[in-house]
Structure formats: structure tokens, C-alpha cells
Design a protein around this motif. Structure first.
Motif, PDB file in Angstrom:
ATOM      1  N   HIS A  96       0.845  -1.196   0.000  1.00 39.79           N
ATOM      2  CA  HIS A  96       0.000   0.000   0.000  1.00 39.79           C
ATOM      3  C   HIS A  96       0.875   1.238   0.000  1.00 39.79           C
ATOM      4  O   HIS A  96       1.875   1.299   0.719  1.00 39.79           O
ATOM      5  N   PHE A  97       0.503   2.193  -0.826  1.00 43.11           N
ATOM      6  CA  PHE A  97       1.168   3.493  -0.857  1.00 43.11           C
ATOM      7  C   PHE A  97       0.118   4.579  -0.646  1.00 43.11           C
ATOM      8  O   PHE A  97      -0.925   4.571  -1.308  1.00 43.11           O
ATOM      9  N   SER A  98       0.403   5.484   0.244  1.00 42.97           N
ATOM     10  CA  SER A  98      -0.382   6.703   0.376  1.00 42.97           C
ATOM     11  C   SER A  98       0.510   7.850  -0.084  1.00 42.97           C
ATOM     12  O   SER A  98       1.618   8.010   0.431  1.00 42.97           O
ATOM     13  N   LEU A  99       0.036   8.617  -1.061  1.00 44.08           N
ATOM     14  CA  LEU A  99       0.914   9.594  -1.682  1.00 44.08           C
ATOM     15  C   LEU A  99       0.130  10.786  -2.193  1.00 44.08           C
ATOM     16  O   LEU A  99      -1.092  10.785  -2.194  1.00 44.08           O
ATOM     17  N   THR A 100       0.891  11.795  -2.612  1.00 50.32           N
ATOM     18  CA  THR A 100       0.296  12.907  -3.342  1.00 50.32           C
ATOM     19  C   THR A 100       0.823  12.860  -4.775  1.00 50.32           C
ATOM     20  O   THR A 100       1.968  12.463  -5.016  1.00 50.32           O
ATOM     21  N   THR A 101      -0.031  13.290  -5.690  1.00 50.20           N
ATOM     22  CA  THR A 101       0.352  13.222  -7.099  1.00 50.20           C
ATOM     23  C   THR A 101       1.359  14.308  -7.451  1.00 50.20           C
ATOM     24  O   THR A 101       1.508  15.298  -6.734  1.00 50.20           O
ATOM     25  N   ALA A 102       2.054  14.096  -8.552  1.00 52.27           N
ATOM     26  CA  ALA A 102       3.043  15.070  -9.002  1.00 52.27           C
ATOM     27  C   ALA A 102       2.412  16.229  -9.740  1.00 52.27           C
ATOM     28  O   ALA A 102       2.864  17.369  -9.656  1.00 52.27           O
ATOM     29  N   THR A 103       1.364  15.916 -10.501  1.00 51.99           N
ATOM     30  CA  THR A 103       0.749  16.939 -11.330  1.00 51.99           C
ATOM     31  C   THR A 103      -0.253  17.758 -10.526  1.00 51.99           C
ATOM     32  O   THR A 103      -0.792  17.299  -9.518  1.00 51.99           O
ATOM     33  N   LEU A 104      -0.490  18.981 -10.960  1.00 46.12           N
ATOM     34  CA  LEU A 104      -1.451  19.851 -10.311  1.00 46.12           C
ATOM     35  C   LEU A 104      -2.837  19.631 -10.904  1.00 46.12           C
ATOM     36  O   LEU A 104      -2.956  19.347 -12.092  1.00 46.12           O
ATOM     37  N   PRO A 105      -3.902  19.758 -10.121  1.00 50.85           N
ATOM     38  CA  PRO A 105      -3.861  19.984  -8.675  1.00 50.85           C
ATOM     39  C   PRO A 105      -3.416  18.721  -7.942  1.00 50.85           C
ATOM     40  O   PRO A 105      -3.738  17.609  -8.353  1.00 50.85           O
ATOM     41  N   ARG A 106      -2.679  18.921  -6.868  1.00 53.04           N
ATOM     42  CA  ARG A 106      -2.205  17.772  -6.087  1.00 53.04           C
ATOM     43  C   ARG A 106      -3.411  16.998  -5.559  1.00 53.04           C
ATOM     44  O   ARG A 106      -4.398  17.581  -5.101  1.00 53.04           O
ATOM     45  N   GLN A 107      -3.287  15.688  -5.621  1.00 48.14           N
ATOM     46  CA  GLN A 107      -4.334  14.824  -5.089  1.00 48.14           C
ATOM     47  C   GLN A 107      -3.720  13.800  -4.143  1.00 48.14           C
ATOM     48  O   GLN A 107      -2.597  13.328  -4.371  1.00 48.14           O
ATOM     49  N   ASN A 108      -4.464  13.472  -3.108  1.00 48.55           N
ATOM     50  CA  ASN A 108      -4.065  12.375  -2.233  1.00 48.55           C
ATOM     51  C   ASN A 108      -4.583  11.073  -2.830  1.00 48.55           C
ATOM     52  O   ASN A 108      -5.763  10.976  -3.198  1.00 48.55           O
ATOM     53  N   VAL A 109      -3.712  10.107  -2.921  1.00 48.75           N
ATOM     54  CA  VAL A 109      -4.056   8.833  -3.544  1.00 48.75           C
ATOM     55  C   VAL A 109      -3.668   7.697  -2.603  1.00 48.75           C
ATOM     56  O   VAL A 109      -2.576   7.691  -2.024  1.00 48.75           O
ATOM     57  N   ASP A 110      -4.563   6.732  -2.461  1.00 52.88           N
ATOM     58  CA  ASP A 110      -4.268   5.472  -1.782  1.00 52.88           C
ATOM     59  C   ASP A 110      -4.262   4.378  -2.841  1.00 52.88           C
ATOM     60  O   ASP A 110      -5.283   4.160  -3.498  1.00 52.88           O
ATOM     61  N   SER A 111      -3.126   3.721  -2.992  1.00 54.65           N
ATOM     62  CA  SER A 111      -2.991   2.716  -4.033  1.00 54.65           C
ATOM     63  C   SER A 111      -2.590   1.381  -3.420  1.00 54.65           C
ATOM     64  O   SER A 111      -1.763   1.331  -2.502  1.00 54.65           O
ATOM     65  N   TRP A 112      -3.160   0.285  -3.952  1.00 54.47           N
ATOM     66  CA  TRP A 112      -2.916  -1.067  -3.450  1.00 54.47           C
ATOM     67  C   TRP A 112      -2.312  -1.947  -4.537  1.00 54.47           C
ATOM     68  O   TRP A 112      -2.672  -1.827  -5.722  1.00 54.47           O
ATOM     69  N   GLY A 113      -1.442  -2.847  -4.105  1.00 51.62           N
ATOM     70  CA  GLY A 113      -0.922  -3.852  -5.004  1.00 51.62           C
ATOM     71  C   GLY A 113      -1.955  -4.935  -5.246  1.00 51.62           C
ATOM     72  O   GLY A 113      -3.019  -4.966  -4.623  1.00 51.62           O
ATOM     73  N   GLN A 114      -1.614  -5.857  -6.160  1.00 53.41           N
ATOM     74  CA  GLN A 114      -2.562  -6.889  -6.555  1.00 53.41           C
ATOM     75  C   GLN A 114      -2.626  -8.036  -5.553  1.00 53.41           C
ATOM     76  O   GLN A 114      -3.548  -8.850  -5.596  1.00 53.41           O
TER      77      GLN A 114
END
Length: 122
Positions: A96-114
Motif C-alpha cells: 500500500h502506498f499513500s501519496l500525493t500526485t506530481a501533477t497539479l492539482p495535487r491529489q491524495n491517492v491510496d494505491s494497493w498492489g494486486q
């Protein structure tokens, strides 16, 4: 926008070791926290270990002293070294990664592996 690719896992005997890795790529600006969760049959998904951006780690009580989480930047990768494995460690492991995107507008993203299966045989 963010893709996680897990590797590792498999079938081992009690007391043996196994390592997992998970690489993240895509629209990644800043990692907030990354880590591992697991889900055994008939049970809810539970936290195994996490590492945040300053290197602080957190572990489930059941894996303390046996598992080690670590991470790297560019490529963004999280690892889980599992030692002294027990039958109760058998589960599907998800990164699991919790991150902010590089492109604007910044977004918080929660991403999961398979998910990757870890089976510990007695």
C-alpha cells in the motif's frame, strides 16, 4: 495513475524466511507512507508494517522482531523481509502506498498492489 507491482511470496516451511517487494510508478509526487497489509481466509485485512517519509516504522505486535519493512525512493519501492515465519503468517499480502500526485492539482491517492500469496507450511 499510480501502479503497484508486487513480487516475492510463495510457499515456505516454518522458520524459514521470505522477502516481498513492491514497486510504484506513475503520477507520484511525494510518498506519505508505504507498507504492507495481509488478509488470511475468513479474516479482515490487517496492517503488517508501515514506513513513512521520515523513515519511522510501525509493526503489528504479531510480527515485531521477525519482520522488517524498508523503502527506497526513485524508484519508489517498499520491501518486507520476513524471518522465522509461522503458519499464522499465511495470508495474501498487499502493498500500500499513500501519496500525493506530481501533477497539479495535487491529489491524495491510496494505491494497493494486486496481492501475493504467502503460505507457511508446518
Amino acid at each position: 495513475q499510480v501502479r503497484l507491482v508486487e513480487s516475492g511470496g510463495g510457499l515456505v516451511q516454518v522458520g524459514e524466511s521470505l522477502s516481498l517487494s513492491c514497486a510504484a510508478n506513475g503520477n507520484i509526487g511525494r510518498i506519505i507512507v508505504m507498507g504492507w497489509y495481509r488478509q488470511a481466509p475468513g479474516k479482515q485485512r490487517e496492517l503488517v508494517a508501515t514506513i513513512n517519509s521520515d523513515g519511522t516504522t510501525d509493526y503489528a505486535d504479531s510480527v515485531k522482531g521477525r519482520f522488517t519493512v524498508s523503502g527506497g525512493n526513485r524508484p519508489y519501492t517498499v520491501y518486507l523481509q520476513m524471518n522465522s515465519l509461522k503458519p499464522e503468517d499465511t495470508a495474501v499480502y498487499y502493498c500500500h502506498f499513500s501519496l500525493t500526485t506530481a501533477t497539479l492539482p495535487r491529489q491524495n491517492v491510496d494505491s494497493w498492489g494486486q496481492g501475493t500469496q504467502v503460505t507457511v507450511s508446518s
